[in-house]
Design a protein around this motif. Structure first.
Motif, short mmCIF file in Angstrom:
data_model
loop_
_atom_site.label_atom_id
_atom_site.label_comp_id
_atom_site.label_asym_id
_atom_site.label_seq_id
_atom_site.Cartn_x
_atom_site.Cartn_y
_atom_site.Cartn_z
N ARG A 184 0.83 -1.20 0.00
CA ARG A 184 0.00 0.00 0.00
C ARG A 184 0.87 1.26 0.00
N GLY A 185 1.99 1.16 0.72
CA GLY A 185 2.90 2.30 0.76
C GLY A 185 3.43 2.64 -0.61
N ALA A 186 3.75 1.61 -1.38
CA ALA A 186 4.36 1.86 -2.68
C ALA A 186 3.33 2.16 -3.76
N PHE A 187 2.22 1.42 -3.74
CA PHE A 187 1.27 1.57 -4.85
C PHE A 187 -0.01 2.30 -4.46
N GLY A 188 -0.13 2.67 -3.21
CA GLY A 188 -1.32 3.38 -2.79
C GLY A 188 -2.52 2.44 -2.72
N ARG A 189 -3.71 3.04 -2.81
CA ARG A 189 -4.92 2.24 -2.67
C ARG A 189 -5.43 1.78 -4.02
N LEU A 190 -4.52 1.73 -4.96
CA LEU A 190 -4.88 1.38 -6.33
C LEU A 190 -5.70 0.12 -6.40
N PHE A 191 -5.28 -0.87 -5.63
CA PHE A 191 -5.95 -2.17 -5.71
C PHE A 191 -7.24 -2.20 -4.92
N GLU A 192 -7.48 -1.13 -4.20
CA GLU A 192 -8.75 -1.07 -3.47
C GLU A 192 -9.64 -0.03 -4.10
N GLY A 193 -9.38 0.31 -5.34
CA GLY A 193 -10.23 1.23 -6.08
C GLY A 193 -9.92 2.70 -5.85
N GLN A 236 7.68 7.24 -11.01
CA GLN A 236 8.60 8.36 -11.18
C GLN A 236 9.93 8.08 -10.51
N GLU A 237 9.87 7.61 -9.28
CA GLU A 237 11.14 7.35 -8.57
C GLU A 237 11.93 6.23 -9.24
N THR A 238 11.18 5.22 -9.70
CA THR A 238 11.85 4.13 -10.41
C THR A 238 12.53 4.67 -11.66
N ALA A 271 12.93 -0.93 -9.81
CA ALA A 271 11.60 -1.02 -9.23
C ALA A 271 11.66 -1.70 -7.87
N LEU A 272 12.45 -2.75 -7.78
CA LEU A 272 12.57 -3.48 -6.51
C LEU A 272 13.12 -2.56 -5.41
N VAL A 273 14.18 -1.85 -5.75
CA VAL A 273 14.82 -1.00 -4.75
C VAL A 273 13.88 0.13 -4.31
N VAL A 274 13.20 0.74 -5.29
CA VAL A 274 12.28 1.82 -4.95
C VAL A 274 11.12 1.29 -4.11
N PHE A 275 10.62 0.12 -4.50
CA PHE A 275 9.53 -0.49 -3.73
C PHE A 275 9.94 -0.69 -2.28
N LEU A 276 11.15 -1.22 -2.08
CA LEU A 276 11.62 -1.45 -0.71
C LEU A 276 11.74 -0.13 0.05
N ASN A 277 12.27 0.87 -0.62
CA ASN A 277 12.46 2.16 0.06
C ASN A 277 11.13 2.77 0.47
#
Lengths: 371, 512
Positions: free
Chosen positions: A64-73, A84-86, A315-321
């Protein structure tokens, strides 16, 4: 004498490590995948101990931190930020890669990007009375040229005097930081902050602030892939990197290749700076690049110098951060938490290369099997 | 001597990944005996010896020393069993004297006593007839003196089982004879000696027994007195082969490359080529003989445009234009642009001639990648060439896209020589082209060189095996310490004659 002999049996090595050359590619990727999974699991357990919530909760919080509530609509704002960070990290990674392929350890992407940003900023602030599109083009060009020059200087010294490029490029970072600090001071007339300006900034595509940045980096990635793999210059880079003796032997002008490649490297880093300043912040300070230039060094290695794999690793590194920052925020952990989390996963990703290159055998199991 | 063998190996097996380096090798060496281990490159000789000296540990099998089972897990264990190995590459500190090197790392009782050590060194030298000054610094020594220091070093440590890994590779014929005399004296003193080599005539003249390895497998041990060269070759290779080089009479000999009084100083400021002049003719193989490091490398690199010259000229007689082009102080690229078809097989194959991590196709491209328009690479022609070479020269490789570093030495060399010949050169220079190659591959290379000669190419061949030089070449240029010490007719000259020329200027060069 017999005593000595029996004692010596304990010397018998228990583990033998042998180099291997012959691992099929899919097995290598299975090992890498397994390493990432183990890394994530271990990271999850560390987080569990620190936060006292379940493993699933930790992961969902990170996602949720990385992708927001995208998957919850919800809205996709967080996802754009993630992309952008990636993209910026990838752009800096792409920048160092041609140099790395040449075994020129360019540790100066941070400074080259900062100079690129500075070039764009100067153009945006100081230039007056040009048509808007030309203003933008000039900002982009000046930024790229600044970055290229910052790559060129250590290359010249390396080519002619054989100076150590690692130290040289590192030091150039500090010079770049100081130049930016100085410029901020004069441009803001002592206020230490430059107020965002719109003149000369990159246009916004489709109402999405980051879309253009992402597209530019995607194109750069593809172009660089073909440049390194299929062009004559890319071939020269590979030969110089593998053996300067061979390069001289077939008549490659080694100095020229070093200089040309570092100009390209610096120019791409400069482009990252342009994207940050003219495409994102519309302002500059000494933390605009924020250490991504150093992270890029690691990502380039993780990506095995292949632009596509580097994209995945970015993408992996940004996701972790981002994900770890979210967890840290929620549970009031300090910023070291994010570093620990990223460190654990990356340790596994890097460490697994050992098992790809070497096979490890345990002696005692083998001996029992035979006797 | 006692009936218990000094060292006995039983069914030793060692694998590296999927490669079996040694498979069930069994050997015995008695005291007072010299055993030669004979085998082609890659047959597992060095691996086997490394297991005796504690560098590797066998996967299977036992080692017995004086009848007792021994576990040798480190070089230190090997020392404790009085095993001493003399490696191909010396491990000496250049700025130390012979004695300092010999006692280096020893934990002797009492305080460090260099005088006593020197005395002991002197005693060992006198006992076996070594010729070495204990106070001489290593960097002032010749290769053979350094080797002597290495041998004395292991004797000083009390070794009575000695292993020598290709000790004669760096020696002149005269030095080799001296070494053999010393080894015989040590044998008579009751030491067990194992010598690794692939030179048949040395095996026959020196050893008591010969153990033969082939592709990691132990073929057998024979008494030297009861065997001969062709039997040993058959054991080594697995089939009968003829060891003759067919040397044709040179046809249409015309001067192709004229080297006039070239001088060259290397990066350390040492004069490595001193007033070198010679002519290489089309349709002829010119051999270059000399002790390793006498300037052979610099000479070839100077002609190829890789080495800056202080003075002199390298004139190329262009058969197309009839012009004389001076190649001196031109880069390899400029030389090629002049229309000079110069091919060069350098000594350092994977470090200069090829790129080890690239595949065969990409290595073909080294010579041709600039061809074709545009900024992108043309991969079709190099691919065809790679497949052509793999087929014609019988290169053993999984595919044309295998990195060349994974090929065996002989196949690497075939790829390199194949590429250089494919450029249809007018001058072909080859530096130690058969070093490390098995017998079959070596003869393939000799035949290729002969072929080129018959096509009217000026071939320059730098070799180390004088027998081969005498059999293959038409003329032999001998250099010593960067000077030409003589040019002889290969059809009439003798090994001894060349050996003398090789060492001729050593004394003068040191004074000058």
């Amino acid at each position: 004498m017999a005593d000595v002999m029996t004692k010596k049996h304990t010397h018998e090595p228990a583990i033998t490590i042998a180099k291997r050359d012959d691992l099929v590619w899919w097995k290598a990727w299975l090992i890498r995948l397994a390493a990432i999974l183990i890394g994530f699991l271990l990271m999850g357990f560390v987080s569990m101990m620190l936060t006292k919530v379940s493993l699933g909760e930790v992961f969902s919080m990170m996602i949720r931190g990385a992708f927001g509530r995208l998957f919850e609509g919800g809205k996709a704002t967080m996802l754009w930020k993630f992309l952008q960070e990636t993209a910026i990290l990838l752009c800096l990674t792409l920048a160092v890669t041609p140099a790395f392929k040449m075994k020129f350890w360019n540790c100066g992407a941070e400074g080259q990007a900062l100079m690129g940003g500075l070039g764009a900023m100067i153009c945006m602030l100081e230039l007056d009375g040009v048509t808007p599109w030309l203003h933008t083009v000039l900002a982009v060009v000046l930024g790229i040229v600044f970055g290229a020059v910052w790559g060129l200087i250590p290359a010249l010294f390396k080519a002619w005097y054989g100076t150590n490029e690692t130290l040289f490029t590192l030091m150039m970072n500090y010079v770049a930081t100081q130049l930016v600090a100085y410029y901020v001071l004069i441009a803001s007339k002592g206020l230490t902050v430059i107020r965002p300006v719109e003149t000369g900034a990159l246009p916004v595509l489709g109402n999405q602030k980051f879309l253009l940045n992402i597209l530019v980096v995607a194109v750069t990635m593809v172009v660089l892939y073909f440049y390194l793999k299929y062009s004559k210059q890319g071939y020269e880079i590979a030969v110089v990197g593998e053996s300067q003796n061979t390069a001289r032997y077939i008549g490659i002008n080694v100095k020229k290749v070093i200089i040309r490649t570092m100009v390209i490297s610096g120019a791409i880093a400069g482009l990252a700076g342009v994207l940050l300043v003219a495409g994102t912040d519309h302002s500059i300070n000494t933390h605009t690049v924020g250490g991504l230039g150093f992270t890029a060094i690691m990502v380039s290695w993780l990506g095995l110098f292949n632009p596509y794999i580097m994209a995945a690793m970015s993408a992996l590194v940004v996701f972790l951060n981002i994900g770890a920052a979210k967890v840290a925020d929620t549970f009031f952990l300090n910023s070291s938490y994010a570093d620990i989390v990223a460190g654990v996963v990356i340790l596994f990703v890097v460490g697994c290369e050992f098992f790809i290159r070497y096979s490890v055998k345990f002696r005692h199991t083998k001996k029992e099997a035979r006797s | 001597m006692s009936t218990v063998p000094a060292i006995e190996l039983q069914n030793i097996t060692k694998t590296f990944g999927s490669v079996v380096a040694n498979k069930s090798v069994s050997l015995t060496v008695n005291r007072g005996e010299i055993l030669s281990i004979l085998g082609e490159n890659g047959s597992g000789k060095t691996t086997l010896m490394n297991m005796i000296s504690g560098i590797y540990f066998p996967d299977e099998g036992q080692i017995f020393i004086d009848g007792e089972e021994a576990v040798i897990a480190s070089p230190k264990d090997a020392f404790d069993y009085k095993i001493g190995m003399i490696h191909q590459h010396f491990k000496l500190v250049d700025v130390f004297t012979a004695t300092e090197n010999i006692v280096l790392g020893l934990k002797e009782e009492g305080r460090y006593n260099l005088k006593a050590a020197q005395k002991k060194v002197q005693d060992i030298c006198e006992r076996y007839g070594f010729d070495v000054d204990p106070k001489k610094k290593i960097y002032t020594m010749s290769v053979s003196e350094k080797q002597t220091v290495e041998i004395v070093k292991v004797l000083y440590r009390g070794a009575d089982i000695l292993i020598l890994d290709e000790p004669t590779a760096v020696l002149t014929p005269q030095e080799t004879q001296k070494l053999f005399a010393v080894l015989r004296r040590m044998r008579d003193d009751g030491k067990a000696i194992i010598i690794i080599t692939h030179k048949l005539h040395e095996v026959l003249s020196l050893s008591d027994k010969v153990a033969v390895l082939r592709k990691g497998e132990y073929v057998g041990t024979v008494n030297t007195a009861e065997t001969n060269e062709s039997e040993l070759t058959e054991m080594m290779v697995g089939k009968k082969i003829s060891l003759n080089i067919e040397r044709s009479e040179p046809q249409n000999v015309t001067p192709r490359l004229e080297v006039h009084h070239i001088d060259c100083t290397n990066r350390e400021g040492v004069l490595v080529l001193d007033d070198v002049s010679f002519t290489a003719n089309a349709g002829e193989i010119l051999g270059i003989a000399g002790i390793a490091g006498s300037g052979q490398r610099e000479l070839l690199e100077a002609i190829a445009g890789l080495q800056k010259l202080d003075s002199g000229a390298v004139l190329y007689n262009n058969p197309q234009t009839g012009n004389m082009d001076n190649l001196c102080s031109k880069t390899p690229l400029q030389i090629r642009e002049l229309g000079v078809r110069l091919s060069f097989v350098p000594e350092d194959r994977l470090g200069m001639g090829l790129v080890g991590n690239m595949d065969i196709i990409d290595n073909m491209m080294l010579r041709s990648y600039t061809k074709g328009k545009g900024m992108f690479l043309e991969r079709k022609a190099p691919k065809d060439l790679a497949e052509h070479i793999i087929e014609d020269l019988e290169v053993v490789t999984p595919s044309a896209t295998t990195p060349v570093r994974r090929l065996s030495g002989g196949n690497v060399q075939k790829v390199l020589v194949g590429r250089e010949i494919a450029a249809s050169p007018t001058v072909l220079m080859a530096a130690y082209p058969v070093r490390g190659l098995d017998i079959n591959s070596s003869y393939t290379i000799y035949n290729l060189l002969n072929d080129q000669k018959e096509r009217g190419v000026a071939v320059i061949f730098v070799g180390e095996d004088l027998d081969v030089l005498l059999e293959l070449c038409d003329r032999i240029l001998v250099i010593g310490s960067g000077r030409v010490t003589g040019v002889v007719d290969a059809r009439t000259a003798t090994k001894e004659e060349i050996g003398l020329l090789m060492t001729k200027t050593e004394g003068d060069a040191q004074h000058g």
